[in-house]
Design an enzyme around this catalytic site. Structure first.
Site, PDB file in Angstrom:
ATOM      1  N   ASP A  34       0.831  -1.204   0.000  1.00  0.00           N
ATOM      2  CA  ASP A  34       0.000   0.000   0.000  1.00  0.00           C
ATOM      3  C   ASP A  34       0.863   1.250   0.000  1.00  0.00           C
ATOM      4  O   ASP A  34       0.537   2.251  -0.632  1.00  0.00           O
ATOM      5  CB  ASP A  34      -0.895   0.011   1.231  1.00  0.00           C
ATOM      6  CG  ASP A  34      -2.072  -0.926   1.071  1.00  0.00           C
ATOM      7  OD1 ASP A  34      -2.936  -0.944   1.946  1.00  0.00           O
ATOM      8  OD2 ASP A  34      -2.111  -1.639   0.048  1.00  0.00           O
ATOM      9  N   ALA A  35       1.971   1.174   0.742  1.00  0.00           N
ATOM     10  CA  ALA A  35       2.842   2.347   0.853  1.00  0.00           C
ATOM     11  C   ALA A  35       3.440   2.691  -0.506  1.00  0.00           C
ATOM     12  O   ALA A  35       3.457   3.861  -0.919  1.00  0.00           O
ATOM     13  CB  ALA A  35       3.954   2.079   1.855  1.00  0.00           C
ATOM     14  N   SER A  83     -31.849 -19.896   2.726  1.00  0.00           N
ATOM     15  CA  SER A  83     -31.164 -21.118   2.323  1.00  0.00           C
ATOM     16  C   SER A  83     -32.156 -22.267   2.445  1.00  0.00           C
ATOM     17  O   SER A  83     -33.339 -22.044   2.697  1.00  0.00           O
ATOM     18  CB  SER A  83     -29.916 -21.334   3.163  1.00  0.00           C
ATOM     19  OG  SER A  83     -30.271 -21.437   4.500  1.00  0.00           O
ATOM     20  N   LEU A  84     -31.698 -23.474   2.256  1.00  0.00           N
ATOM     21  CA  LEU A  84     -32.606 -24.617   2.243  1.00  0.00           C
ATOM     22  C   LEU A  84     -32.227 -25.616   3.322  1.00  0.00           C
ATOM     23  O   LEU A  84     -31.047 -25.808   3.608  1.00  0.00           O
ATOM     24  CB  LEU A  84     -32.520 -25.333   0.893  1.00  0.00           C
ATOM     25  CG  LEU A  84     -33.030 -24.571  -0.322  1.00  0.00           C
ATOM     26  CD1 LEU A  84     -32.608 -25.282  -1.600  1.00  0.00           C
ATOM     27  CD2 LEU A  84     -34.540 -24.437  -0.266  1.00  0.00           C
ATOM     28  N   GLU A 116     -35.735 -30.379  -9.062  1.00  0.00           N
ATOM     29  CA  GLU A 116     -34.795 -29.801 -10.028  1.00  0.00           C
ATOM     30  C   GLU A 116     -33.387 -29.853  -9.454  1.00  0.00           C
ATOM     31  O   GLU A 116     -33.222 -29.933  -8.226  1.00  0.00           O
ATOM     32  CB  GLU A 116     -35.172 -28.340 -10.291  1.00  0.00           C
ATOM     33  CG  GLU A 116     -34.912 -27.459  -9.082  1.00  0.00           C
ATOM     34  CD  GLU A 116     -35.730 -26.174  -9.041  1.00  0.00           C
ATOM     35  OE1 GLU A 116     -36.968 -26.266  -8.999  1.00  0.00           O
ATOM     36  OE2 GLU A 116     -35.106 -25.109  -9.043  1.00  0.00           O
ATOM     37  N   LYS A 118     -29.877 -29.013  -7.852  1.00  0.00           N
ATOM     38  CA  LYS A 118     -29.360 -27.955  -6.995  1.00  0.00           C
ATOM     39  C   LYS A 118     -28.012 -27.565  -7.579  1.00  0.00           C
ATOM     40  O   LYS A 118     -27.060 -28.351  -7.555  1.00  0.00           O
ATOM     41  CB  LYS A 118     -29.212 -28.459  -5.560  1.00  0.00           C
ATOM     42  CG  LYS A 118     -28.736 -27.389  -4.610  1.00  0.00           C
ATOM     43  CD  LYS A 118     -28.853 -27.872  -3.173  1.00  0.00           C
ATOM     44  CE  LYS A 118     -28.589 -26.790  -2.159  1.00  0.00           C
ATOM     45  NZ  LYS A 118     -27.311 -26.142  -2.272  1.00  0.00           N
ATOM     46  N   ASP A 120     -24.491 -25.892  -8.010  1.00  0.00           N
ATOM     47  CA  ASP A 120     -23.446 -25.537  -7.055  1.00  0.00           C
ATOM     48  C   ASP A 120     -22.747 -24.261  -7.524  1.00  0.00           C
ATOM     49  O   ASP A 120     -21.691 -24.301  -8.146  1.00  0.00           O
ATOM     50  CB  ASP A 120     -22.452 -26.700  -6.951  1.00  0.00           C
ATOM     51  CG  ASP A 120     -21.651 -26.643  -5.672  1.00  0.00           C
ATOM     52  OD1 ASP A 120     -21.910 -25.748  -4.845  1.00  0.00           O
ATOM     53  OD2 ASP A 120     -20.765 -27.493  -5.503  1.00  0.00           O
ATOM     54  N   ARG A 139     -26.469 -12.858  -2.296  1.00  0.00           N
ATOM     55  CA  ARG A 139     -27.287 -13.178  -1.136  1.00  0.00           C
ATOM     56  C   ARG A 139     -26.776 -12.511   0.148  1.00  0.00           C
ATOM     57  O   ARG A 139     -27.558 -12.066   0.966  1.00  0.00           O
ATOM     58  CB  ARG A 139     -27.318 -14.690  -0.932  1.00  0.00           C
ATOM     59  CG  ARG A 139     -28.151 -15.061   0.268  1.00  0.00           C
ATOM     60  CD  ARG A 139     -28.481 -16.511   0.279  1.00  0.00           C
ATOM     61  NE  ARG A 139     -27.561 -17.210   1.157  1.00  0.00           N
ATOM     62  CZ  ARG A 139     -27.627 -18.503   1.420  1.00  0.00           C
ATOM     63  NH1 ARG A 139     -28.547 -19.231   0.854  1.00  0.00           N
ATOM     64  NH2 ARG A 139     -26.776 -19.076   2.227  1.00  0.00           N
ATOM     65  N   GLU A 174     -29.066 -19.030  -9.772  1.00  0.00           N
ATOM     66  CA  GLU A 174     -27.688 -19.377  -9.433  1.00  0.00           C
ATOM     67  C   GLU A 174     -26.740 -18.966 -10.552  1.00  0.00           C
ATOM     68  O   GLU A 174     -27.000 -19.240 -11.720  1.00  0.00           O
ATOM     69  CB  GLU A 174     -27.621 -20.892  -9.223  1.00  0.00           C
ATOM     70  CG  GLU A 174     -26.494 -21.343  -8.357  1.00  0.00           C
ATOM     71  CD  GLU A 174     -26.812 -21.267  -6.862  1.00  0.00           C
ATOM     72  OE1 GLU A 174     -27.877 -20.708  -6.491  1.00  0.00           O
ATOM     73  OE2 GLU A 174     -25.980 -21.749  -6.081  1.00  0.00           O
ATOM     74  N   TYR A 226     -34.443 -19.913 -10.858  1.00  0.00           N
ATOM     75  CA  TYR A 226     -35.273 -20.937 -10.223  1.00  0.00           C
ATOM     76  C   TYR A 226     -36.217 -20.398  -9.155  1.00  0.00           C
ATOM     77  O   TYR A 226     -36.953 -21.152  -8.531  1.00  0.00           O
ATOM     78  CB  TYR A 226     -34.409 -22.060  -9.638  1.00  0.00           C
ATOM     79  CG  TYR A 226     -33.312 -21.592  -8.695  1.00  0.00           C
ATOM     80  CD1 TYR A 226     -33.609 -20.970  -7.494  1.00  0.00           C
ATOM     81  CD2 TYR A 226     -31.970 -21.767  -9.032  1.00  0.00           C
ATOM     82  CE1 TYR A 226     -32.614 -20.539  -6.642  1.00  0.00           C
ATOM     83  CE2 TYR A 226     -30.963 -21.339  -8.180  1.00  0.00           C
ATOM     84  CZ  TYR A 226     -31.288 -20.721  -6.981  1.00  0.00           C
ATOM     85  OH  TYR A 226     -30.304 -20.282  -6.144  1.00  0.00           O
ATOM     86  N   LYS A 290     -39.721 -28.636  -4.205  1.00  0.00           N
ATOM     87  CA  LYS A 290     -40.528 -27.502  -3.753  1.00  0.00           C
ATOM     88  C   LYS A 290     -42.008 -27.848  -3.893  1.00  0.00           C
ATOM     89  O   LYS A 290     -42.400 -28.455  -4.893  1.00  0.00           O
ATOM     90  CB  LYS A 290     -40.230 -26.259  -4.615  1.00  0.00           C
ATOM     91  CG  LYS A 290     -38.782 -25.817  -4.548  1.00  0.00           C
ATOM     92  CD  LYS A 290     -38.456 -24.715  -5.559  1.00  0.00           C
ATOM     93  CE  LYS A 290     -36.962 -24.406  -5.480  1.00  0.00           C
ATOM     94  NZ  LYS A 290     -36.505 -23.562  -6.588  1.00  0.00           N
ATOM     95  N   LYS A 314     -29.507 -33.860  -0.806  1.00  0.00           N
ATOM     96  CA  LYS A 314     -28.099 -33.820  -1.213  1.00  0.00           C
ATOM     97  C   LYS A 314     -27.634 -35.157  -1.770  1.00  0.00           C
ATOM     98  O   LYS A 314     -28.110 -36.211  -1.349  1.00  0.00           O
ATOM     99  CB  LYS A 314     -27.219 -33.447  -0.010  1.00  0.00           C
ATOM    100  CG  LYS A 314     -27.486 -32.068   0.575  1.00  0.00           C
ATOM    101  CD  LYS A 314     -27.320 -31.002  -0.459  1.00  0.00           C
ATOM    102  CE  LYS A 314     -26.391 -29.869  -0.174  1.00  0.00           C
ATOM    103  NZ  LYS A 314     -25.704 -29.635   0.997  1.00  0.00           N
ATOM    104  N   CYS A 419      -4.068 -27.540  27.795  1.00  0.00           N
ATOM    105  CA  CYS A 419      -4.240 -26.764  26.573  1.00  0.00           C
ATOM    106  C   CYS A 419      -2.878 -26.599  25.885  1.00  0.00           C
ATOM    107  O   CYS A 419      -1.931 -26.117  26.498  1.00  0.00           O
ATOM    108  CB  CYS A 419      -4.829 -25.397  26.914  1.00  0.00           C
ATOM    109  SG  CYS A 419      -4.872 -24.288  25.498  1.00  0.00           S
ATOM    110  N   CYS A 422      -1.907 -22.640  25.993  1.00  0.00           N
ATOM    111  CA  CYS A 422      -1.591 -21.834  27.175  1.00  0.00           C
ATOM    112  C   CYS A 422      -1.201 -22.685  28.384  1.00  0.00           C
ATOM    113  O   CYS A 422      -0.844 -22.150  29.430  1.00  0.00           O
ATOM    114  CB  CYS A 422      -2.765 -20.912  27.537  1.00  0.00           C
ATOM    115  SG  CYS A 422      -4.171 -21.772  28.257  1.00  0.00           S
ATOM    116  N   CYS A 437     -10.249 -25.940  27.355  1.00  0.00           N
ATOM    117  CA  CYS A 437      -9.192 -25.228  28.053  1.00  0.00           C
ATOM    118  C   CYS A 437      -9.838 -24.312  29.083  1.00  0.00           C
ATOM    119  O   CYS A 437     -10.781 -23.584  28.786  1.00  0.00           O
ATOM    120  CB  CYS A 437      -8.404 -24.407  27.035  1.00  0.00           C
ATOM    121  SG  CYS A 437      -7.470 -23.072  27.775  1.00  0.00           S
ATOM    122  N   CYS A 443      -5.938 -17.471  27.801  1.00  0.00           N
ATOM    123  CA  CYS A 443      -5.480 -18.359  26.728  1.00  0.00           C
ATOM    124  C   CYS A 443      -5.456 -17.555  25.431  1.00  0.00           C
ATOM    125  O   CYS A 443      -6.504 -17.092  24.964  1.00  0.00           O
ATOM    126  CB  CYS A 443      -6.414 -19.552  26.583  1.00  0.00           C
ATOM    127  SG  CYS A 443      -5.976 -20.593  25.178  1.00  0.00           S
TER     128      CYS A 443
END
Ligand code: IVH
Length: 697
Positions: A34-35, A83-84, A116, A118, A120, A139, A174, A226, A290, A314, A419, A422, A437, A443
């Protein structure tokens, strides 16, 4: 510097700045700090000031508005993007159809469904007004998304104009990338030394969410419609006809969409799509069912984040075998020790996996949380050949062990009892599957994870302050962030500091300024978000909303929680009385505010904030904030539907009549409750009265 030299230098700077911009926006992989960027820009501006006539049309000094770290504008969705719920087995599908019928109080045979693929990809909402595409939004968190209108306009199969559409129409669907386009994109990225994408979905998301729409244009994206959001006129009376209407309007809809009469036909179509899946040119991860009748969809409505009228069935997870090299322990925000499997990298369903979750101590031992055997009781050891599975987006898991491949030297895994971060004791409480822990905020792992949660998307969501930056600031001695309040004092402390943030590696004046601005923007925060952000155990996003809706103001809430410390108090009883609050959650909440260290840390934070009270829900509804009781038989809807409707209108539904009851809805056969209500002088109406009361809301 003479004119000629200035002209050449401006050209050189323009090229460098353009390259830096492309690397930053286009590849998400900055090439200069950035500089350095700042100094190039400054030099450009100085030369332009001396030779104004030489200023180029593409001058970087004109592009302030599009500074690299600026994100997209936010868009509040007129209708939430949900969502579903998931179904994994055939039994889950039967349960879904059964549940729908039961909710509506009708025979299952009276229902029909669409099925129908789904897709991805990532969902997108396209808003058309008078047939013109006016806005496109991702979304986001379902309520607010990102404005990606310019990018969506570059997607070839999204119509810019519609004829014969309702005046207002939000089309949802989608965005995805085809396999061949994905492969070609990665080849091209690789050739340019740019980053490649893990899978088509990441490639689609990365391409749509480009600040520079010319980059999106160069990426081969496509869209399947859809669903819909706001519409000024209904598209049709069934899901199937609505989809056909979208197709007629010029949207691509999925050709594998079918109408099915019941569970058997749904499963049949699921199998058909599953068989077609390897040949499809795009990724799908299941089949969406649906309810076809839109009037029934309307009656079914929503749970908090998913519709009751749809479910995603799924596909089974993808599997692969690989070697387990090591087990690492990660310490989470609430102190939970989570074992992570480090694997010899293996491709599972197209994605390279090198880590997987091992859940907890018992899981490694081959037992579930009830102490029963899993994997036939086989334990998991370092060096084992293990089966990895991945379903959709979820974290890969270890499903099985091949004992015949176990090295002789392999020993049972000894789960740590202190842990690893820590050194505090790690205790497993009775009935808890998880070892924790006990270090609390001493911690460092817990503190860092709490902070990461605090700035996460559903919490404070501060631009430019993500997990990576939290880790950096946590370890910074001069300008540390060790608790949430430190975020809001950062700018003040920076002003007092000799080694300024802008002089650190990876930071410039511009990025430091931007961070301070982004932090300032979040000083004003809603009650529910704040409570969720605190990361109190058992108090999640829904609980945040629940308490906000109940107590409305932060102050009232804190007072109530503090008063509830005594479990024989009325305040404790009231806390438990809130629908959705159980003892575990109530105790976790009370404990957080009772511990001096945590309470003071919250107080320091709150002093930096302006907390917005929650609004009473649906205040224009006649039952908002009222306590209702249903009794007797309902004939036109089921009890579940009536309750869901009442709650969506802001009412509380209780099971028993008391002085706190505002309204009794009594059907035929109402008995003791109606009598008690009459005695208490509580208003009582029948089912028709109820329907009339809430009609049109
Ligand atoms: S319907 C109110 N149909 O899956 C329900 N969603 O897991 C709206 N998705 O956010 C969603 N294909 O991004 C629907 N044919 C399909 C879909 C689909 C993919 C995505 C969508 C949604 C997610 C839920």
């Amino acid at each position: 510097m003479n004119e000629e030299a200035a002209k050449a230098e401006l050209a050189r700077l323009a090229a460098l700045l353009a390259k830096a911009n492309e690397a930053y926006h286009g590849q998400d992989a900055p090439e200069i700090s950035d500089a350095e960027y700042d100094s190039l820009k400054r030099r450009n501006a100085e030369i332009e000031a001396r030779f104004p006539a030489l200023k180029r049309a593409d001058s970087a000094s004109e592009q302030v508005g599009a500074a690299p770290s600026e994100g997209f504008a936010k868009v509040k969705h007129a209708v939430r993007m949900l969502s579903l719920g998931n179904a994994f087995e055939e039994g889950d599908v039967a349960e879904f159809t059964g549940r729908v019928a039961k909710f509506l109080g009708i025979e299952e045979s009276a229902l029909s469904f669409t099925a129908e693929p789904k897709i991805d990809g990532l969902s997108l909402s396209l808003r058309y007004e008078r047939g013109e595409l006016v806005q496109a939004a991702t979304r986001g968190d379902g309520e607010t998304g990102e404005n990606v209108t310019e990018n969506a306009r570059t997607i070839a199969n999204i119509p810019q104009k519609l004829t014969g559409a309702p005046e207002v129409l939000e089309v949802r669907g989608e965005v995805y990338m085809r396999h061949d386009d994905f492969e070609a994109l990665n080849v091209a990225q690789e050739a340019r030394g740019a980053k490649t994408f893990a899978n088509p979905r990441n490639a689609a998301a990365g391409s749509l969410r480009q600040l520079d729409a010319t980059i999106t244009r160069a990426r081969p994206l496509a869209f399947f419609a859809y669903a819909w959001g706001e519409v000024s006129d209904p598209l049709a009376d069934t899901q199937m006809k609505a989809i056909l209407r979208l197709k007629d309007l010029g949207f691509e809809t999925n050709p594998l969409t079918a109408l099915c009469a019941g569970t058997d036909e749904l499963i049949e179509h699921y199998n058909k799509i599953g068989t077609a899946r390897p040949e499809l040119p795009y990724d799908i991860d299941g089949v969406v069912y649906k309810v076809n009748d839109l009037a029934l969809q309307e009656r079914l409505g929503f749970r908090s984040t998913t519709p009751r009228w749809a479910v995603a069935h799924k596909f089974p997870a993808e599997l692969a075998w690989t070697r387990l090299e090591a087990i690492d322990i990660q310490v989470g925000r609430t102190g939970a020790l989570s074992p992570v499997a480090r694997l010899v990298p293996v491709t599972v369903g197209g994605v390279v996996v090198s880590n997987a979750t091992l859940h907890n101590e018992d899981y490694i031992k081959g037992r579930d949380n009830k102490g029963e055997d899993i994997r036939g009781g086989k334990d998991i050891r370092i060096g084992d050949l293990v089966q990895v599975y991945r379903a959709g987006d979820v974290i890969p898991k270890i499903a099985d062990v091949d004992l015949s491949q176990r090295p002789e030297s392999a020993v049972p895994y000894a789960f740590p009892t202190v842990c690893p971060e820590c050194g505090s004791d790690a205790i497993r409480e009775e009935g808890d599957a998880v070892r924790r822990c006990m270090g609390g905020l001493i911690c460092p792992a817990q503190a860092v994870e709490k902070l990461k949660h605090f700035v996460s998307r559903k919490a404070f969501d501060i631009d430019g302050l993500g997990a990576k930056q939290i880790e950096m600031f946590y370890g910074d001695d001069q300008l540390p962030i060790r608790e949430p309040a430190d975020i809001f004092t950062l700018e003040r402390r920076d002003a007092d500091n000799l080694t300024k943030l802008k002089n650190r590696e990876g930071w410039g004046a511009r990025s430091a300024e931007k961070l301070f601005e982004a932090i300032d923007e979040k000083r004003k925060i809603g009650f529910a978000r704040l409570l969720f952000a605190l990361g109190i155990r058992h108090v999640g996003e829904q609980a945040g909303k629940l308490f906000a809706n109940y107590y409305l103001s932060w102050e009232a809430f804190v007072n109530a929680v503090r008063a509830a410390e005594d479990e024989s108090s009325a305040a404790w009883a009231e806390l438990l009385n809130i629908d959705g609050v159980g003892e575990v959650m109530a105790r976790a909440l009370v404990t957080a505010f009772a511990q001096e260290y945590e309470r003071e840390s919250i107080e320091r934070l709150v002093a930096e904030l302006e907390i917005e009270d929650a609004e009473a829900v649906s205040s224009d509804s006649p039952v908002a904030g009222k306590t209702l009781v249903f009794t007797g038989a309902l004939e036109k809807m089921t009890r579940a539907e009536a309750k869901a409707r009442a709650e969506s209108l802001g009412a509380k539904v209780s099971g028993s009549v008391s002085a706190k009851t505002d309204l009794l809805i009594a059907g035929p056969g109402a008995g003791s409750k109606a009598k008690k209500a009459a005695e208490l002088g509580i208003e009582t109406i029948d089912e028709d009265g109820w329907i009339a009361l809430v009609a049109g809301l």
